[in-house]
Design an enzyme around this catalytic site. Structure first.
Site, PDB file in Angstrom:
ATOM      1  N   MET A  84     -17.487  38.879 -22.697  1.00 29.48           N
ATOM      2  CA  MET A  84     -18.982  39.210 -23.059  1.00 29.48           C
ATOM      3  C   MET A  84     -19.580  38.735 -24.474  1.00 29.48           C
ATOM      4  SD  MET A  84     -20.458  40.293 -20.305  1.00 29.48           S
ATOM      5  CE  MET A  84     -21.827  40.720 -20.988  1.00 29.48           C
ATOM      6  N   ARG A  85     -18.550  38.319 -25.449  1.00 25.69           N
ATOM      7  CA  ARG A  85     -19.092  38.246 -26.830  1.00 25.69           C
ATOM      8  C   ARG A  85     -20.084  37.165 -26.658  1.00 25.69           C
ATOM      9  NH1 ARG A  85     -14.323  37.846 -28.867  1.00 25.69           N
ATOM     10  NH2 ARG A  85     -14.241  39.751 -29.771  1.00 25.69           N
ATOM     11  N   ALA A  86     -20.019  36.244 -25.942  1.00 20.73           N
ATOM     12  CA  ALA A  86     -21.214  35.057 -25.925  1.00 20.73           C
ATOM     13  C   ALA A  86     -22.557  35.758 -25.599  1.00 20.73           C
ATOM     14  CB  ALA A  86     -20.794  34.040 -24.835  1.00 20.73           C
TER      15      ALA A  86
END
Length: 687
Positions: A274-276
């Site tokens: 989910m970092r993107a």
């Protein structure tokens, strides 16, 4: 102090400037990784940015740059009382490639900690960079454990130093900028993902722009102060715009519709985790603030994707970074259609607010630098036509048998077969080379195997050995209380065993006896598999090929495994088999590398069917060249590529001359290679 080159005087490089400015507006974006060829103003732009950063107020005398309005309650120099402080310019701290862990995070005085219980702490570069810029030039050459520490601190906003139960914590919030030349090796995907944004830079191919770059640089070199004065108004205006964007940032609205576009885009490109999504949301918000808007629009999302997703799309080291912009537009359009907003008119001025979007500037990184500059290779097995021809057919119609005398006309390059997983090939013994994942070595990180007296600064205390050394002297030293009286001579350094990276030198037979298409596809696939293994184990690689009348160094030893893959893909075949020349050329390469990097041990991988043709008594010459390597103790493996019902066993004889082991292409696969490492080790011990 030297006058920095003005940021506004940089010609072109729009993506680079925009990525840096967005991080200056919102450090929460997570930093920027600048990828590109040498001489493209990467370092100049980073150093110039520092002059644009607003001054910071700090507590007077605090080594950790605490904010006087909200001092850190856990500051090692605290506690501080809230109040007025002093102002100073934002710092740009450079992390050298050869820095130690203590230089990065700081060091504890272990002697005082044990004897007095005092946390005497010497701050490192992370403390110096707090509330400023931390710049890492050639970040891809930094040791992995240092990159891990660096990115952990950037993510948490704090640095922790732990030594045998004694710990110190201090704030470490900074704008992280890394630069790298992909030709010198890639970062691991896990580390790439920790950088918020990435930009690709390349020198302009337009004559007028190149002339302007040279003109400005010469003017700056002749009179740095005068040149900077001519750009002072532009610098002041840009500085004010950064301050205004920072003030506007908390008021920018990120609507649910925009969030759905961000999520749909990340899902469409199948990015991991989910970092993107989070980075895209923060980047889009910063883009809106930079443009002076209080609401994020679709163009902000598109630009954020171009900056935040390309480096998260790599699946293996041979994939070229980049983003399919047509696919991006389709994903954004589909997300907008799902919300009934497909007819929305984007902001005509664009999110850059004067800085063209990625790829828009004539000198920007954009799509011009996303292409395969290293030779135009595709991922292995990616194309089914062109040079590959019809599968199973030979270019010359001669089948697998070599032409009389072992020669053949030159063939067009053959694509590599599908790579496969191999088990580890290692160098026997215990080395002391650079940290990696291949062979056993004495390293700073790993399991503790013993202790020794420190030769310099103590980095890893062996507590039990230190206490044991100090215990017999307690009465003579007048110990009267509970504390242990420890002297410098009592301290013991822990010795640890981990893994090192090696130099894996490939010597590939490209002669006519190997030119049959099916065999060469398999050979290239095997070498590609070993290259992938070398990338994962953090090795340096080199490539020597031999064909016709001589051998050549197709790729000098380098950390860029993808460069080796590109050279392998374009390797032509044909001609006689000068095996001795290939082995002697490899000997020359290894001799030079031992002088350059004596602590890095080598593994020689010879890929051949063992035939030797051309010249006088080529077989005897090849045997003598092999024994030359064997006499020097070079660890070696021969990948036997001989095929057909009648086999001469020449590759196995070559392995004996080298003092190494032979393995067939089929045995090279992970499920068939279990005994290979043992064979190499046994051969090394016998030698």
């Amino acid at each position: 102090m030297s006058t920095p080159y003005p940021f506004t005087a940089i010609v072109g490089q729009d993506d680079l400037r925009l990525g840096l400015l967005l991080n200056a507006v919102s450090p929460a974006v997570g930093g920027v990784l600048v990828r590109g060829e040498k001489g493209t103003a990467k370092s100049t732009a980073v150093r110039a940015l520092a002059a644009l950063m607003p001054e910071v107020a700090v507590v007077a005398g605090c080594r950790f740059s605490c904010d006087p309005g909200a001092p850190d309650p856990a500051c090692p120099d605290g506690p501080h009382e809230a109040g007025t402080g002093v102002s100073r310019p934002a710092r740009t701290v450079e992390l050298p490639v050869g820095a130690s862990e203590d230089r990065l995070v700081g060091a504890l005085d272990i002697e005082r900690a044990l004897s007095e219980g005092v946390k005497a702490f010497e701050p490192g570069l992370l403390a110096d960079a707090h509330r400023g810029i931390l710049y890492v030039d050639e970040v891809n050459l930094l040791h992995d454990h240092l990159v891990d520490l660096l990115l952990d601190a950037a993510a948490m906003g704090a640095s922790y130093v732990e030594r045998e139960g004694v710990s110190v914590r201090h704030a470490a919030r900074f704008l992280l900028v890394g630069t790298m030349n992909p030709e010198e090796g890639e970062l691991r995907p896990q580390l790439l993902d920790r950088f918020g944004l990435t930009v690709e830079v390349a020198a302009s191919r337009e004559t007028d722009l190149r002339v302007e770059v040279v003109r400005r640089r010469l003017a700056y070199d002749d009179d740095p102060a005068g040149f900077a004065a001519r750009w002072a108004d532009e610098e002041a205006a840009l500085r004010e715009r950064i301050v205004a964007a920072r003030a506007l940032l908390p008021r920018v609205v990120l609507g649910d519709g925009v969030l759905r576009q961000i999520a749909a885009t990340c899902a469409a490109f199948e990015v991991d985790g989910m970092r993107a999504d989070i980075v895209m949301a923060r980047t889009a918000t910063a883009l809106a603030a930079w443009a002076g808007r209080e609401e994020v629009v679709a163009d902000d999302v598109r630009q954020a994707a171009l900056l935040a997703l390309p480096h998260r799309r790599r699946r293996n080291p041979f994939d070229a970074p980049g983003l399919d912009e047509d696919k991006l537009d389709d994903a954004l359009r589909d997300a907008a259609d799902d919300q009934g907003e497909g007819d929305d008119d984007p902001d005509p001025d664009g999110p850059g607010g004067g800085v063209p979007p990625q790829g828009g500037g004539p000198d920007g990184g954009g799509t011009d630098s996303d292409g395969p500059d290293d030779g135009g290779t595709e991922p292995s097995g990616g194309h089914d036509d062109g040079s590959a021809g019809t599968p199973g057919r030979e270019d010359t119609g001669s089948g697998d048998a070599p032409a009389p005398g072992g020669g053949a006309g030159e063939q067009q390059p053959v694509r590599a077969g599908e790579p496969f997983r191999t088990k580890m090939l290692s160098v026997p013994g215990l080395g002391e080379g650079a940290a990696g994942r291949r062979s056993r070595a004495r390293t700073e990180h790993g399991r503790t195997t013993g202790s020794r007296r420190p030769e310099g600064a103590l980095t890893k205390l062996h507590l039990a050995a230190t206490v044991q050394a100090a215990a017999p002297h307690q009465r003579a030293r007048g110990r009267s209380g509970r504390g242990l009286v420890v002297r410098r001579d009592d301290l013991r350094q822990a010795t640890r065993e981990g893994r090192e990276g090696n130099l894996v030198l490939f010597v590939v037979d490209a002669s006519g006896s190997m030119a049959a298409r099916r065999r060469m596809e398999a050979v290239k696939g095997a070498v590609m598999s070993l290259l992938l293994d070398a990338y994962q184990r953090r090795d340096k690689v080199g490539l020597v090929t031999f064909r016709g009348k001589d051998a050549e160094v197709a790729l000098p030893p380098t950390s860029s495994v993808d460069a080796a893959a590109a050279r392998l893909e374009s390797l032509p075949t044909g001609g006689r088999t000068p095996l001795a020349a290939g082995l002697l050329k490899a000997h020359d390469v290894l001799r030079v590398e031992r002088l350059r990097d004596p602590s890095r041990r080598a593994l020689l991988v010879v890929v051949t069917d063992g035939r030797a043709t051309g010249g006088v008594d080529p077989v005897a010459l090849a045997a003598r060249a092999g024994r030359l390597h064997g006499a020097e103790g070079t660890a070696s493996v021969v990948v036997d590529c001989e095929s057909g019902f009648v086999r001469l066993g020449l590759a196995a004889q070559l392995a004996r001359d080298l003092g190494g082991s032979a393995v067939t292409l089929d045995e090279l696969r992970a499920d068939s290679i279990a005994g290979l490492v043992k064979d190499i080790t046994a051969a090394g011990r016998a030698a």
